[in-house]
Scaffold this active site. Structure first.
Site, PDB file in Angstrom:
ATOM      1  N   SER A 168       0.977  -1.180  -0.065  1.00  0.00           N
ATOM      2  CA  SER A 168      -0.102   0.086   0.195  1.00  0.00           C
ATOM      3  C   SER A 168       1.051   1.330  -0.067  1.00  0.00           C
ATOM      4  O   SER A 168       2.057   1.211   0.352  1.00  0.00           O
ATOM      5  CB  SER A 168      -0.713  -0.022   1.449  1.00  0.00           C
ATOM      6  OG  SER A 168      -1.318   1.270   1.445  1.00  0.00           O
TER       7      SER A 168
ATOM      8  N   TYR B  30      -3.280  -0.645  10.121  1.00  0.00           N
ATOM      9  CA  TYR B  30      -3.031  -0.814   8.667  1.00  0.00           C
ATOM     10  C   TYR B  30      -1.786  -0.508   7.986  1.00  0.00           C
ATOM     11  O   TYR B  30      -1.100  -1.306   7.202  1.00  0.00           O
ATOM     12  CB  TYR B  30      -4.105  -0.346   7.839  1.00  0.00           C
ATOM     13  CG  TYR B  30      -4.077  -0.604   6.215  1.00  0.00           C
ATOM     14  CD1 TYR B  30      -4.848  -1.624   5.935  1.00  0.00           C
ATOM     15  CD2 TYR B  30      -3.545   0.438   5.388  1.00  0.00           C
ATOM     16  CE1 TYR B  30      -4.934  -1.844   4.549  1.00  0.00           C
ATOM     17  CE2 TYR B  30      -3.795  -0.031   4.065  1.00  0.00           C
ATOM     18  CZ  TYR B  30      -4.288  -1.153   3.409  1.00  0.00           C
ATOM     19  OH  TYR B  30      -4.469  -1.565   2.142  1.00  0.00           O
TER      20      TYR B  30
END
Length: 260
Positions: A150, A163
């Site tokens: 990500s 996350y």
């Protein structure tokens, strides 16, 4: 002539590709790209309903596809997925780790339960799947693993602490495994997508957050799922990507390339 050359360069004909998280939005786009490149795709996800729906779409698109239900929080479930995928022809050449969850909160409001869930699904499952499928690939002569990181692997974002930490771990793990597997003909790479709003993360994008994202994205838009396919085929292709391992490719509209 050009078409046959590109197919030779990027084609995945005869290979079996397992996509964990394949029923999701990004995983689904990768399934279709890999399937249209010639691989037999095994869609792996938590629910049979989601897997069946994705397989039906792939078959409609002319792809070869089957599915395997998997709970990535359980090692034995990932082992069973490998066994099922091997039923196709005895060998799996490609693994894509695309399962993921996100929880938004301030740091002081984050809970142990949220932290554990996100780290287990986003990072521990990648460790286990790479270990299980990687051992098989080493023993069977080679393969390619693609992990999905990500932009938060590179730049931590506020209100998604677990996350960000998990995705930073995915990139670190990818590079570590690539070093260990480098002489075993198993390549391990990662893609770091930018902002590709899907159902699971759209609720985290309020107007202020969207404005901030657009301000720091040179291309000034969100990504479309199919825009991950080209990078994936490069990294998975045994010919085009044969000397690429331990690499991290950002597909983020320039988000991590420039700050204004």
């Amino acid at each position: 002539m050009a078409t046959s050359y590109l197919d030779e360069l990027f084609g995945l004909h005869g290979q079996v590709a397992v996509v964990i998280g394949g029923a999701g939005v990004l995983g689904g786009a990768l399934c279709e790209g890999i399937g249209r490149a010639g691989a037999h795709v095994v869609v792996a996800d938590l629910t049979e309903e989601g897997c069946r729906a994705r397989v039906a779409k792939l078959v409609d698109a002319g792809c070869q596809a089957t599915y395997g239900v998997v709970d990535v929080t359980r090692r034995e479930s990932i082992e069973a997925l490998l066994a099922k995928a091997r039923e196709i022809k005895g060998r799996v050449e490609i693994l894509v780790n695309c399962a993921g969850v996100n929880v938004g909160s301030t740091f002081l409001d984050a809970t142990d339960a949220d932290w554990d869930r996100v780290l287990t699904i986003n990072l521990k499952s990648v460790f286990q799947a790479c270990q299980i499928f990687g051992r098989h690939m080493v023993e069977s002569g080679g393969g390619a693993i693609l992990n999905i990181g990500s932009v938060t692997s590179i730049l931590p974002l506020s209100r998604v602490f677990a996350y960000s930490a998990s995705k930073a771990g995915v990139v670190n793990l990818t590079r570590n495994i690539a070093r260990e597997f480098g002489r075993q003909n198993v390549r391990v790479n990662a893609i770091c997508p930018g902002f590709f709003p899907a159902e699971q993360n759209r609720k985290l994008l309020d107007r202020e957050r969207i404005d901030n994202i657009m301000r720091h994205t040179p291309m000034a838009r969100f990504g479309e799922p199919e825009e991950l396919i080209g990078a994936a085929l490069l990294l998975l292709s045994p010919r085009a990507g044969q000397f690429i391992t331990g690499s991290v490719v950002s597909v983020d509209g320039g988000f991590t390339a420039a700050w204004f």
